[in-house]
Design an enzyme around this catalytic site. Structure first.
Site, PDB file in Angstrom:
ATOM      1  N   THR A 238     125.586  26.151  -2.672  1.00  0.00           N
ATOM      2  CA  THR A 238     125.379  25.752  -4.060  1.00  0.00           C
ATOM      3  C   THR A 238     125.376  26.938  -5.022  1.00  0.00           C
ATOM      4  O   THR A 238     125.251  26.745  -6.228  1.00  0.00           O
ATOM      5  CB  THR A 238     124.043  24.998  -4.207  1.00  0.00           C
ATOM      6  OG1 THR A 238     122.993  25.838  -3.726  1.00  0.00           O
ATOM      7  CG2 THR A 238     124.062  23.694  -3.431  1.00  0.00           C
ATOM      8  N   CYS A 239     125.542  28.146  -4.518  1.00  0.00           N
ATOM      9  CA  CYS A 239     125.514  29.370  -5.331  1.00  0.00           C
ATOM     10  C   CYS A 239     126.900  29.608  -5.941  1.00  0.00           C
ATOM     11  O   CYS A 239     127.894  29.672  -5.223  1.00  0.00           O
ATOM     12  CB  CYS A 239     125.107  30.541  -4.451  1.00  0.00           C
ATOM     13  SG  CYS A 239     125.265  32.154  -5.222  1.00  0.00           S
TER      14      CYS A 239
END
Length: 105
Positions: free
Chosen positions: A8-9
């Site tokens: 999710t980064c």
């Protein structure tokens, strides 16, 4: 080549896109092998802990004062990302210097 980070980064997503040959390991789901973490701590020291992360801001002052190795073991999302392992070479983050070292433009 292996890349450790969070799926999710945004920074990790950029690195994944630029390095499609790298095997991505989500540290939240799979963690970081102890030998890799130890080598990264030896190479990068306290810089391995991301003190600008949401996880860091959620820690109490007492927790922040703890040993970095223990913090990273308890909260793998505290690791600065991505951690790229290319054979015996390690890179931390996705800066222009790291991109140049990996031959990414």
């Amino acid at each position: 080549m292996e890349m450790y980070g969070l799926k999710t980064c945004d920074t990790c997503r950029k690195a994944i896109k630029a390095l499609p040959q790298a095997r991505f390991v989500d540290v939240r789901a799979e963690g970081v092998p102890a030998d890799v973490m130890e080598a990264a701590r030896a190479a990068f020291g306290d810089a391995l802990v991301n003190t600008r992360s949401t996880t860091w801001r959620g820690l109490s002052e007492a927790e922040r004062g703890g040993e970095p190795a223990a913090l990273l073991a308890a909260h793998p999302t505290l690791m600065k990302r991505p951690l790229i392992v290319d054979g015996a070479t390690m890179h931390l983050g996705w800066t222009k210097d790291v991109q140049a070292a990996l031959g990414v433009s």
